[in-house]
Motif scaffolding. Structure first.
Motif, PDB file in Angstrom:
ATOM      1  N   HIS A  14     -12.919  10.812 -40.693  1.00  7.89           N
ATOM      2  CA  HIS A  14     -11.649  10.618 -41.388  1.00  7.89           C
ATOM      3  C   HIS A  14     -11.580   9.147 -41.768  1.00  7.89           C
ATOM      4  CE1 HIS A  14      -7.558  11.860 -42.306  1.00  7.89           C
ATOM      5  NE2 HIS A  14      -7.124  10.707 -41.820  1.00  7.89           N
ATOM      6  N   VAL A  15     -10.832   8.844 -42.824  1.00  8.35           N
ATOM      7  CA  VAL A  15     -10.734   7.466 -43.267  1.00  8.35           C
ATOM      8  C   VAL A  15     -10.252   6.568 -42.112  1.00  8.35           C
ATOM      9  CG1 VAL A  15      -8.400   7.862 -44.188  1.00  8.35           C
ATOM     10  CG2 VAL A  15      -9.753   5.970 -45.056  1.00  8.35           C
ATOM     11  N   ASP A  16     -10.917   5.423 -41.974  1.00 16.04           N
ATOM     12  CA  ASP A  16     -10.573   4.436 -40.937  1.00 16.04           C
ATOM     13  C   ASP A  16     -11.011   4.790 -39.514  1.00 16.04           C
ATOM     14  OD1 ASP A  16      -9.695   2.337 -42.286  1.00 16.04           O
ATOM     15  OD2 ASP A  16      -7.551   2.666 -41.970  1.00 16.04           O
ATOM     16  N   HIS A  17     -11.712   5.899 -39.359  1.00 15.79           N
ATOM     17  CA  HIS A  17     -12.216   6.201 -38.013  1.00 15.79           C
ATOM     18  C   HIS A  17     -13.529   5.464 -37.765  1.00 15.79           C
ATOM     19  CE1 HIS A  17      -9.617   9.958 -37.029  1.00 15.79           C
ATOM     20  NE2 HIS A  17      -8.919   8.932 -37.456  1.00 15.79           N
ATOM     21  N   SER A  18     -13.984   4.757 -38.827  1.00 15.98           N
ATOM     22  CA  SER A  18     -15.018   3.754 -38.638  1.00 15.98           C
ATOM     23  C   SER A  18     -16.468   4.116 -38.951  1.00 15.98           C
ATOM     24  CB  SER A  18     -14.935   3.204 -37.219  1.00 15.98           C
ATOM     25  OG  SER A  18     -15.712   2.063 -37.161  1.00 15.98           O
ATOM     26  N   LYS A  19     -16.660   4.636 -40.148  1.00 12.22           N
ATOM     27  CA  LYS A  19     -18.027   4.865 -40.607  1.00 12.22           C
ATOM     28  C   LYS A  19     -18.782   3.551 -40.751  1.00 12.22           C
ATOM     29  CE  LYS A  19     -18.501   7.271 -44.358  1.00 12.22           C
ATOM     30  NZ  LYS A  19     -18.304   8.126 -45.547  1.00 12.22           N
ATOM     31  N   SER A  20     -18.136   2.593 -41.420  1.00 14.53           N
ATOM     32  CA  SER A  20     -18.845   1.350 -41.750  1.00 14.53           C
ATOM     33  C   SER A  20     -19.207   0.542 -40.519  1.00 14.53           C
ATOM     34  CB  SER A  20     -18.012   0.478 -42.679  1.00 14.53           C
ATOM     35  OG  SER A  20     -17.316   1.258 -43.583  1.00 14.53           O
ATOM     36  N   THR A  21     -18.252   0.391 -39.594  1.00 14.12           N
ATOM     37  CA  THR A  21     -18.544  -0.429 -38.415  1.00 14.12           C
ATOM     38  C   THR A  21     -19.686   0.199 -37.612  1.00 14.12           C
ATOM     39  OG1 THR A  21     -16.179  -0.888 -38.367  1.00 14.12           O
ATOM     40  CG2 THR A  21     -17.453  -1.666 -36.491  1.00 14.12           C
ATOM     41  N   ASN A  97     -14.965   7.312 -31.041  1.00 13.92           N
ATOM     42  CA  ASN A  97     -15.018   5.858 -31.231  1.00 13.92           C
ATOM     43  C   ASN A  97     -13.694   5.210 -30.824  1.00 13.92           C
ATOM     44  OD1 ASN A  97     -15.977   3.345 -32.111  1.00 13.92           O
ATOM     45  ND2 ASN A  97     -15.057   3.640 -34.131  1.00 13.92           N
ATOM     46  N   LYS A  98     -13.734   3.908 -30.701  1.00 11.49           N
ATOM     47  CA  LYS A  98     -12.564   3.069 -30.389  1.00 11.49           C
ATOM     48  C   LYS A  98     -12.036   3.326 -28.977  1.00 11.49           C
ATOM     49  CE  LYS A  98     -11.105   2.938 -35.236  1.00 11.49           C
ATOM     50  NZ  LYS A  98     -10.024   2.755 -36.197  1.00 11.49           N
ATOM     51  N   ASP A 100     -12.092   1.404 -26.683  1.00 14.25           N
ATOM     52  CA  ASP A 100     -11.514   0.169 -26.154  1.00 14.25           C
ATOM     53  C   ASP A 100     -10.006   0.085 -26.387  1.00 14.25           C
ATOM     54  OD1 ASP A 100     -11.301  -1.841 -28.857  1.00 14.25           O
ATOM     55  OD2 ASP A 100     -12.591  -0.107 -28.990  1.00 14.25           O
ATOM     56  N   LEU A 101      -9.481   0.909 -27.288  1.00 16.06           N
ATOM     57  CA  LEU A 101      -8.054   0.815 -27.608  1.00 16.06           C
ATOM     58  C   LEU A 101      -7.194   1.165 -26.401  1.00 16.06           C
ATOM     59  CD1 LEU A 101      -7.763   2.501 -31.128  1.00 16.06           C
ATOM     60  CD2 LEU A 101      -7.446   0.077 -30.585  1.00 16.06           C
ATOM     61  N   SER A 128     -17.495   2.222 -28.444  1.00 20.50           N
ATOM     62  CA  SER A 128     -16.640   1.314 -29.198  1.00 20.50           C
ATOM     63  C   SER A 128     -17.549   0.613 -30.192  1.00 20.50           C
ATOM     64  CB  SER A 128     -15.979   0.289 -28.276  1.00 20.50           C
ATOM     65  OG  SER A 128     -15.486  -0.776 -29.065  1.00 20.50           O
ATOM     66  N   ALA A 129     -17.391   0.981 -31.458  1.00 21.87           N
ATOM     67  CA  ALA A 129     -18.240   0.365 -32.491  1.00 21.87           C
ATOM     68  C   ALA A 129     -17.897  -1.114 -32.602  1.00 21.87           C
ATOM     69  CB  ALA A 129     -18.045   1.073 -33.825  1.00 21.87           C
ATOM     70  N   LYS A 130     -16.627  -1.414 -32.368  1.00 24.84           N
ATOM     71  CA  LYS A 130     -16.188  -2.802 -32.512  1.00 24.84           C
ATOM     72  C   LYS A 130     -16.844  -3.691 -31.464  1.00 24.84           C
ATOM     73  CE  LYS A 130     -11.900  -5.394 -32.677  1.00 24.84           C
ATOM     74  NZ  LYS A 130     -10.452  -5.220 -32.488  1.00 24.84           N
TER      75      LYS A 130
HETATM   76  P1  GTP Z   1     -13.410   3.656 -44.713  1.00 21.32           P
HETATM   77  O1  GTP Z   1     -14.491   2.806 -45.334  1.00 21.32           O
HETATM   78  O2  GTP Z   1     -12.037   3.351 -45.234  1.00 21.32           O
HETATM   79  O3  GTP Z   1     -13.729   5.100 -44.613  1.00 21.32           O
HETATM   80  O4  GTP Z   1     -13.299   3.120 -43.248  1.00 21.32           O
HETATM   81  P2  GTP Z   1     -14.369   3.332 -42.192  1.00 21.32           P
HETATM   82  O5  GTP Z   1     -14.265   4.710 -41.680  1.00 21.32           O
HETATM   83  O6  GTP Z   1     -15.687   2.855 -42.659  1.00 21.32           O
HETATM   84  O7  GTP Z   1     -13.809   2.370 -41.061  1.00 21.32           O
HETATM   85  P3  GTP Z   1     -14.212   0.882 -40.684  1.00 21.32           P
HETATM   86  O8  GTP Z   1     -15.557   0.862 -40.089  1.00 21.32           O
HETATM   87  O9  GTP Z   1     -13.921  -0.012 -41.811  1.00 21.32           O
HETATM   88  O10 GTP Z   1     -13.165   0.676 -39.500  1.00 21.32           O
HETATM   89  C1  GTP Z   1     -11.791   0.867 -39.667  1.00 21.32           C
HETATM   90  C2  GTP Z   1     -11.032  -0.081 -38.767  1.00 21.32           C
HETATM   91  O11 GTP Z   1     -11.221   0.256 -37.394  1.00 21.32           O
HETATM   92  C3  GTP Z   1     -11.472  -1.536 -38.907  1.00 21.32           C
HETATM   93  O12 GTP Z   1     -10.316  -2.336 -38.860  1.00 21.32           O
HETATM   94  C4  GTP Z   1     -12.374  -1.751 -37.696  1.00 21.32           C
HETATM   95  O13 GTP Z   1     -12.367  -3.092 -37.270  1.00 21.32           O
HETATM   96  C5  GTP Z   1     -11.701  -0.865 -36.666  1.00 21.32           C
HETATM   97  N1  GTP Z   1     -12.651  -0.410 -35.648  1.00 21.32           N
HETATM   98  C6  GTP Z   1     -13.882   0.094 -35.843  1.00 21.32           C
HETATM   99  N2  GTP Z   1     -14.456   0.419 -34.677  1.00 21.32           N
HETATM  100  C7  GTP Z   1     -13.570   0.099 -33.712  1.00 21.32           C
HETATM  101  C8  GTP Z   1     -13.580   0.198 -32.287  1.00 21.32           C
HETATM  102  O14 GTP Z   1     -14.534   0.617 -31.644  1.00 21.32           O
HETATM  103  N3  GTP Z   1     -12.476  -0.231 -31.645  1.00 21.32           N
HETATM  104  C9  GTP Z   1     -11.389  -0.722 -32.295  1.00 21.32           C
HETATM  105  N4  GTP Z   1     -10.360  -1.118 -31.578  1.00 21.32           N
HETATM  106  N5  GTP Z   1     -11.345  -0.823 -33.624  1.00 21.32           N
HETATM  107  C10 GTP Z   1     -12.412  -0.424 -34.336  1.00 21.32           C
END
Ligand code: GTP
Length: 569
Positions: A14-21, A97-98, A100-101, A128-130
């Motif tokens: 889903h959008v923002d669930h962190s594909k890119s990170t 993912n995430k 750590d939240l 935690s990808a972050k």
């Molecule tokens: P789209 O390109 O819009 O689809 O987003 P995406 O799914 O690629 O997500 P992206 O990797 O940009 O991450 C979305 C947000 O979540 C960013 O602000 C990241 O910093 C944050 N994020 C990613 N991984 C983690 C994690 O493990 N923990 C936390 N707390 N935040 C994370």
């Protein structure tokens, strides 16, 4: 190298669930797994407007990482993406993912995954990808759980085109997955779709940037440059084969099918040419947008554009504004309706039995058709339980039919509805978000066509039809849509020296009416006395205003009024 050690995979989320990170983290770590493995991460568009492209990218993969946010849990887009993965018969590795939240609840998400996707919770990898926590387990799972590609290097070449981009200097760069055979620089290849032949100038792998190689082998994913001039020559889903060894194309090719149409006009006609060139440049990279010239008596020369879906339309519009500084009028989107013709004579005249109507002016009269059809989609809504009631009311008001309702955990509900596409193209998503305080998510997939009682609605000004406001509506919605248009027109039409009747009509039947009262004051009355220059100025300003007016019968309609009625809110 042996193809047993190749893994082609994709990340869906889903959008923002962190594909890119996650992709970045995996890349950082790949150096640590030894050089005997070839892991290809294939990028997918993510949103289901592009579900056909997603499905083609997935057909180049053997597995996916299904990423879910440990706090938000499964969302509508996760479900839609999983459905495509399931259809492509790929193994899905669930990644939570995430973690750590502060509010992360991976246990709850594990249970959701088990319930909705039937994947045992012990298969979930929590990361935690972050922070980079537990990324090695993801790499390990890719190597262990994703099977090698089933390919035949000895067979003649079959390469699937699953993406293409346009480069100003190098022409079209196609991303390909080789199912059979080998391709080398200098080979002559044929596009199964267009039947055109090209000489291959360059092949290579994506590492992740383009890295030229001598050859690409079955099982590999890479890129190919072969003198194609624009992306319409390299359509997603096409097969490339060797000129000297023709083969059956890979299954599943479909041409891009626009589902949402809207008129696009420059705000000022003097910007027509610059807008034209901006649209041309954007479509160079996106062959799924269809462009037809169109003109409107009120809005001037413009285009009718077709998009794959709403997000696609929004993104295109945003890019025009941001990258090309264009200011455009985009009219309310419509969907492609169909009409089944009733007689052999008509079928001969139209040269097909079922005609597609993208322009209300071409709507065939009821006497000519056996039935009308409208496109429908299967929508998924995931919401905290407290909003379920309100959401069900919203869906009902949009003529949707409930197909399913399940609790995915103690307080989250997944609803499935069959929606007429037309009912969600305008403001459905915004309404859903606002009545659920932003918590409900929504996604949809194509579900074909259904019979619909459609009618053509005219808008009349003092009895004269306003051509640009002709609309196709469902019978049950005609009254409310007609009333809304009449009200908007009333608010934006200036008073004139006589009364104006604004009416919505189906055939000769009037279904809604508003009245604009006559304007009694004479503009010149302001110019008491003999100040002639003031009088002239006033008359000049009036004349300038009139240039932007369109006359319908005796009623003068300013361009602004059209824009207010036609524009997407
Ligand atoms: P789209 O390109 O819009 O689809 O987003 P995406 O799914 O690629 O997500 P992206 O990797 O940009 O991450 C979305 C947000 O979540 C960013 O602000 C990241 O910093 C944050 N994020 C990613 N991984 C983690 C994690 O493990 N923990 C936390 N707390 N935040 C994370």
């Amino acid at each position: 190298f042996p193809f047993e050690n190749i893994s082609n995979f994709s990340i869906v989320a889903h959008v923002d669930h962190s594909k890119s990170t996650l992709a970045d983290r995996l890349l950082e770590l790949t150096g640590t797994i030894g050089s005997q493995y070839f892991l290809h991460l294939i990028d997918t568009p993510g949103h289901v407007d592009f579900s056909y492209e997603v499905s083609r990218s997935l057909s180049a993969c053997q597995g996916v990482l299904l990423v879910v946010d440990a706090n938000e849990g499964i969302q509508a887009q996760t479900v839609a993406n999983f459905f495509l993965t399931f259809e492509a018969q790929l193994s899905a590795i669930p990644v939570i993912n995430k973690i750590d939240l502060k509010n992360a609840d991976p246990k709850r998400v594990e249970k959701q995954i088990e319930k909705v996707f039937d994947i045992p919770s012990d298969e979930c990898i929590k990361i935690s990808a972050k922070l980079g926590t537990n990324i090695e387990s993801v790499l390990q799972a890719i190597i262990e759980r994703i099977p090698p590609p089933k390919v035949h290097r000895k067979n003649p070449l079959r390469a699937l085109v699953f993406d293409s981009t346009f480069d100003q200097y190098r022409g079209v760069i196609t991303n390909v997955a080789l199912f059979d055979g080998v391709v080398s620089k200098g080979d002559r290849v044929v596009s199964a779709h267009t039947q055109k032949t090209y000489e291959v100038n360059e092949v290579g792998v994506l590492n992740p940037n383009e890295l030229p190689t001598h050859k690409l082998y079955a099982g590999q994913v890479g890129y190919l440059i072969a003198g194609m001039k624009d992306v319409t020559e390299a359509q997603v889903g096409d097969t490339l084969y060797l000129h000297k060894q023709p083969v059956e194309p890979l299954p599943g090719f479909k041409s891009a099918k626009p589902m949402v149409f809207a008129g696009m006009y420059p705000v000022d006609q003097s910007e027509y040419n610059s807008l034209k060139s901006a649209i041309e440049k954007l479509t160079l990279n996106d062959s799924s947008v269809t462009v037809h010239r169109d003109s409107s008596l009120a809005l001037g020369a413009g285009w009718r554009l077709g998009f794959l879906g709403l997000l696609h339309m929004e993104v295109f519009n945003q890019r025009l504004e941001q990258e090309y500084n264009a200011s455009v009028i985009l009219t309310t989107p419509t969907v492609p309706y169909k009409a089944v013709l009733s007689s052999a004579k008509l079928i001969k005249e139209y040269r097909e039995k079922e005609i597609t109507i993208i322009n209300p002016a071409q709507f065939p009269d009821k006497s000519k058709v056996t039935e009308y059809l409208e496109p429908v989609v299967l929508g998924t809504v995931i919401t905290p339980d407290e909003y379920t009631g309100k959401i069900m009311m919203l869906c009902q008001a949009r003529r949707a039919i409930q197909k399913n309702m399940v609790f995915i955990d103690q307080n989250r509900v997944m609803l499935k509805y069959l929606f007429p596409l037309n009912e969600i193209v305008v403001d459905f998503y915004d309404s859903l978000k606002s009545l659920s305080s932003g918590y409900a998510s929504f996604d949809y997939e194509d579900a074909g066509y259904q019979t619909a009682e459609l009618v053509k609605m005219d808008i009349l000004l003092n009895g004269n039809i306003v051509e640009e406001l002709v609309t196709i509506v469902h019978k049950d919605k005609a009254h409310s849509v007609g009333k809304a248009i009449c009200e908007r027109l009333k608010d934006s039409l200036p008073r004139q020296l006589f009364e104006i009747a604004i009416q919505a009509a189906i055939g000769s039947k009037i279904i809604a009416r508003e009245t604009v009262k006559a304007y009694r004051k004479n503009v010149l009355a302001k110019c008491y006395g003999g100040d002639i220059t003031r009088k002239m100025k006033l008359l000049k300003r009036q004349a300038e205003g009139k240039k932007k007016m369109r006359k319908i019968g005796n009623v003068e309609v300013p361009k602004d009024a059209f824009i207010k009625v036609l524009k997407t809110q």
